[in-house]
Design a protein around this motif. Structure first.
Motif, short mmCIF file in Angstrom:
data_model
loop_
_atom_site.label_atom_id
_atom_site.label_comp_id
_atom_site.label_asym_id
_atom_site.label_seq_id
_atom_site.Cartn_x
_atom_site.Cartn_y
_atom_site.Cartn_z
N VAL A 95 -1.45 6.85 -6.52
CA VAL A 95 -2.84 7.33 -6.44
C VAL A 95 -2.91 8.83 -6.20
O VAL A 95 -3.97 9.42 -6.29
CB VAL A 95 -3.67 6.59 -5.35
CG1 VAL A 95 -3.70 5.10 -5.62
CG2 VAL A 95 -3.15 6.85 -3.96
N THR A 96 -1.78 9.44 -5.89
CA THR A 96 -1.75 10.88 -5.73
C THR A 96 -1.61 11.52 -7.11
O THR A 96 -0.74 11.15 -7.87
CB THR A 96 -0.56 11.30 -4.85
OG1 THR A 96 -0.53 10.45 -3.71
CG2 THR A 96 -0.69 12.72 -4.40
N VAL A 132 -7.06 8.40 -1.41
CA VAL A 132 -6.26 7.52 -0.56
C VAL A 132 -7.18 6.60 0.25
O VAL A 132 -6.94 5.39 0.34
CB VAL A 132 -5.34 8.34 0.38
CG1 VAL A 132 -4.67 7.44 1.40
CG2 VAL A 132 -4.28 9.06 -0.44
N THR A 149 0.83 -1.21 0.00
CA THR A 149 0.00 0.00 0.00
C THR A 149 0.86 1.26 0.00
O THR A 149 0.63 2.18 -0.77
CB THR A 149 -0.93 0.00 1.24
OG1 THR A 149 -1.62 -1.24 1.28
CG2 THR A 149 -1.91 1.14 1.18
N ILE A 150 1.88 1.29 0.87
CA ILE A 150 2.74 2.47 0.95
C ILE A 150 3.46 2.71 -0.39
O ILE A 150 3.52 3.84 -0.87
CB ILE A 150 3.78 2.31 2.08
CG1 ILE A 150 3.10 2.21 3.43
CG2 ILE A 150 4.78 3.46 2.06
CD1 ILE A 150 2.52 3.49 3.94
N THR A 156 -6.69 14.90 -2.10
CA THR A 156 -5.96 13.63 -2.15
C THR A 156 -6.56 12.61 -1.20
O THR A 156 -6.61 11.42 -1.51
CB THR A 156 -4.47 13.86 -1.79
OG1 THR A 156 -3.94 14.83 -2.69
CG2 THR A 156 -3.67 12.58 -1.90
N LEU A 166 1.14 4.28 -2.84
CA LEU A 166 0.51 5.54 -2.45
C LEU A 166 0.83 6.72 -3.39
O LEU A 166 -0.08 7.46 -3.78
CB LEU A 166 0.92 5.88 -1.02
CG LEU A 166 -0.14 6.55 -0.14
CD1 LEU A 166 -1.46 5.83 -0.20
CD2 LEU A 166 0.35 6.62 1.30
N ALA A 182 6.72 7.62 1.38
CA ALA A 182 5.70 8.28 2.22
C ALA A 182 6.05 9.70 2.63
O ALA A 182 5.14 10.50 2.88
CB ALA A 182 5.44 7.43 3.46
N GLN A 193 -7.59 -1.74 -1.66
CA GLN A 193 -6.24 -2.08 -2.12
C GLN A 193 -5.99 -3.58 -2.20
O GLN A 193 -5.32 -4.04 -3.10
CB GLN A 193 -5.18 -1.37 -1.28
CG GLN A 193 -5.05 -1.82 0.16
CD GLN A 193 -4.10 -2.96 0.34
OE1 GLN A 193 -3.32 -3.26 -0.54
NE2 GLN A 193 -4.19 -3.61 1.49
N PHE A 222 -8.61 4.03 -2.02
CA PHE A 222 -7.59 3.07 -2.41
C PHE A 222 -7.31 2.08 -1.28
O PHE A 222 -7.23 0.87 -1.51
CB PHE A 222 -6.31 3.78 -2.82
CG PHE A 222 -5.15 2.83 -2.99
CD1 PHE A 222 -5.16 1.89 -3.99
CD2 PHE A 222 -4.09 2.87 -2.11
CE1 PHE A 222 -4.12 1.00 -4.13
CE2 PHE A 222 -3.04 1.99 -2.24
CZ PHE A 222 -3.06 1.05 -3.25
N ILE A 223 -7.20 2.59 -0.06
CA ILE A 223 -6.92 1.69 1.06
C ILE A 223 -8.07 0.71 1.27
O ILE A 223 -7.87 -0.47 1.54
CB ILE A 223 -6.60 2.50 2.34
CG1 ILE A 223 -5.23 3.17 2.18
CG2 ILE A 223 -6.60 1.60 3.58
CD1 ILE A 223 -4.85 4.12 3.27
N ILE A 251 4.18 12.85 1.25
CA ILE A 251 2.74 12.87 1.53
C ILE A 251 2.49 13.20 3.01
O ILE A 251 1.59 13.99 3.34
CB ILE A 251 2.10 11.52 1.13
CG1 ILE A 251 2.26 11.32 -0.39
CG2 ILE A 251 0.64 11.45 1.52
CD1 ILE A 251 1.87 9.96 -0.89
#
Lengths: 319, 295
Positions: free
Chosen positions: A141-142, B274, A134-135, B270, A138, B27, B281, B277-278, B30
């Motif tokens: 999807v941005t 997110v 998922t990370i 955003t 990420l 990460a 996912q 998606f989570i 973000i």
């Protein structure tokens, strides 16, 4: 038009479904009703693709040889290859070609390599594998527009990137004004582009990795193959099709560079980040020269076709 | 699992360290964006040289978000984008799966030519189509029901449908569904046909219920570009009340940019993606990884 960015659709079509038993009944007679309802089901998608992909593509091809403008009182006239003559005499066009080549030459190997590394790291099941998947995904999807805006802020002279560089080097490095220096603007755009898109190609690599049978690895281990040998002689040959797919999609995506440039640099400083598509949009939309923009688009399209044809030839199965 | 048996715990610890490093790189921007959206500008710059840049500490508030809703009709843009994306996704799932169903499971003369032509559209980048497409959609007729009379006018510019209809049919979605349908045994169709089911019933009752993972993938892959579209609405939408969320970014490029507000707006547009998606996912990544895009 049999060239596509997906490997050999015709061959795949001919493949029997894996779950189907080998004793398929002989071809059924082609009933008229099956023909009619089949075409009825294909029609909505086919008509839309015809109207919104094929037609504008042909239209763009035609407009490239005229003097059409988005809004103009004059009637549209055929002008032959005037637009192309003007284009090939324009130094900004050649600069944009050079910039895009620079971008692609760095992004294609680095992004596909990193994406493969990420896929290998999360291929096997382990505790927390979904968290990492998922990370890693990420950034994809941005939106690229949001990403560009965010990195525009981080790339400032007093921004986060330079602060991090300074902290990591104990104050030795004070970074440049990334986007306002012709030498660093393109590398800065390259870094954020790889950051945003690598996760997408990771997924494609992952699909390829998952399709390699576990028995092959077990056999290799029985023969005492090292990790490297397993990668070299089992994984790598097993990824032949995936390699072509990743290579072609990253290349097309790289040649089409636009959003980042539009939000962050508008092609500057000193044309160091302008691209083919950015020039097409600038002349077609801002200067309303539809015909000239169509000529640029046509050159771009031919370039994409040529490069993906060469890539497919080079990565073809040698058997 | 076999591999971990003959590898030392040292090398698996090294692999985990690399995983964490990659995760941190993926990460940090973000996290920085979302944390900064809660801080006043002065503090964003003050925190930048320390780890505080990534922590919601200090003078934390939702002031930036309140300011965003004053500066930009953000609620309107969000509703527009939700509507446009939802309609595109729903119609896209229906039309593309229907087409893939016929191409995969029915005996139709010429279907191979059609499938090849559909896949050929993948090589045309949207950016090269955009300009002729603007000219073309402006020639299309526009039907409007006004009271009891049907009015016909010319040109789709500045409407909702110009942001939806060109993006419903998608070759990649058709390809994904086609691949997935090929893995569903065709004997199921035969059985249903013997029971007297028509083709559409087989599509709706037999094949589609089994194609959940493909539908999840197509839904996300259609939703993302619809939500993120920027170049297209920039060219075809003028009225403020029809604009999608990405265009709102332009409202911040003025003198004296408030970066806290920019980060708040960026987070605002955003976060829905997110969250979505989570939520999806697992089926998304697994379906692509196990069945979708096999080279």
């Amino acid at each position: 038009m049999t060239t596509t960015q997906l490997p050999s659709p015709g061959r795949r079509l001919a493949d029997p479904a894996p779950a189907a038993p080998p004793s398929k009944p002989r071809r059924r007679p082609r009933h008229l009703r099956e023909q009619i309802s089949g075409w009825g089901m294909i029609a909505p998608a086919a008509v839309l693709l015809l109207a919104f992909v094929f037609l504008p593509a042909i239209l763009g091809f035609g407009l490239a040889f005229t003097n059409a403008r988005l809004v103009s009182p004059r009637p549209v006239e055929f002008v032959g290859t005037d637009n192309f003559a003007r284009l090939f005499a324009d130094p900004v066009f050649w600069r944009s070609l050079l910039n895009v080549s620079y971008f692609a030459v760095v992004v294609v190997p680095v992004q596909s390599g990193l994406a493969l590394a990420m896929a290998l790291l999360i291929n096997k099941k382990f505790r927390g594998v979904n968290f990492f998947r998922t990370i890693y995904f990420l950034p994809v999807v941005t939106s690229m527009v949001v990403v560009s805006l965010l990195w525009l802020f981080m790339y400032r002279k007093d921004g986060l990137i330079n602060e991090l560089l300074s902290a990591a080097s104990f104050g030795l490095i004070s970074g440049p004004d990334w986007l306002n220096d012709p030498a660093t603007a393109m590398p800065a755009i390259i870094a954020l582009s790889i950051w945003q898109a690598a996760g997408f190609h990771m997924i494609i690599w992952l699909a390829g990795l998952q399709s390699i049978s576990g028995e092959l690895y077990e056999a290799a281990q029985l023969d005492g193959a090292s990790r490297w040998h397993q990668f070299r002689y089992v994984t790598w040959p097993g990824l032949t099709h995936t390699r072509t797919l990743v290579l072609v999609t990253i290349t097309i995506q790289a040649l089409g560079l636009f959003d980042q440039v539009s939000v962050m640099t508008q092609g500057g400083p000193l044309d160091s980040t302008t691209t083919i598509i950015y020039e097409a949009v600038r002349s077609g939309f801002k200067q309303q020269e539809t015909s000239y923009a169509s000529a640029i688009s046509l050159v771009f399209f031919v370039l994409v076709l040529l490069i993906s044809a060469v890539q497919r030839y080079l990565t073809r199965e040698k058997d | 699992m076999k591999q971990t048996l003959n590898s030392t715990s040292l090398s698996s610890a090294a692999a985990m360290a690399v995983r964490i490093l990659f995760a941190a790189v993926a990460a940090f921007p973000i996290v920085f964006m979302m944390v900064s959206s809660l801080k006043p500008d002065q503090q964003i710059f003050g925190d930048m040289s320390s780890v505080a840049a990534f922590l919601p500490i200090g003078n934390i508030s939702l002031d930036n978000y309140a300011a965003v809703f004053e500066r930009v009709p953000a609620a309107r843009f969000l509703i527009n984008s939700i509507g446009i994306s939802a309609v595109t996704v729903v119609l896209g799932i229906f039309i593309n799966s229907l087409c893939a169903f016929a191409l995969s499971r029915m005996e139709i003369r010429g279907k191979r030519v059609v499938f090849t032509a559909i896949l050929a559209t993948l090589i045309v980048p949207f950016q090269t189509l955009a300009l002729p497409l603007v000219w073309w959609v402006n020639q299309l007729p526009y039907f409007e029901l006004n009271g009891f009379s049907l009015e016909i006018s010319k040109g789709w510019l500045d409407t909702y449908q110009v942001q939806i209809i060109p993006f419903i049919a998608n070759a990649f979605s058709i390809y994904l569904y086609h691949q997935y349908f090929e893995s569903i045994p065709k004997e199921l169709d035969e059985a249903a046909r013997i029971d007297g089911a028509g083709w559409f019933t087989i599509y709706r009752k037999v094949v589609m219920p089994l194609a959940g993972p493909a539908t999840a993938t197509v839904a996300i892959l259609t939703f993302l570009p619809a939500w993120n579209s920027y170049l297209w609405p920039l060219m075809v939408v003028q009225s403020e009340e029809l604009r999608p969320v990405m265009i709102g970014i332009q409202y911040f490029f003025q003198l004296n940019v408030s970066w806290g507000e920019v980060m708040a707006y960026a987070s605002l547009i955003t976060i829905p993606v997110v969250v979505l998606f989570i939520a999806f996912q697992r089926s998304f990544i697994n379906s692509i990884a196990s069945s979708g895009v096999k080279g």
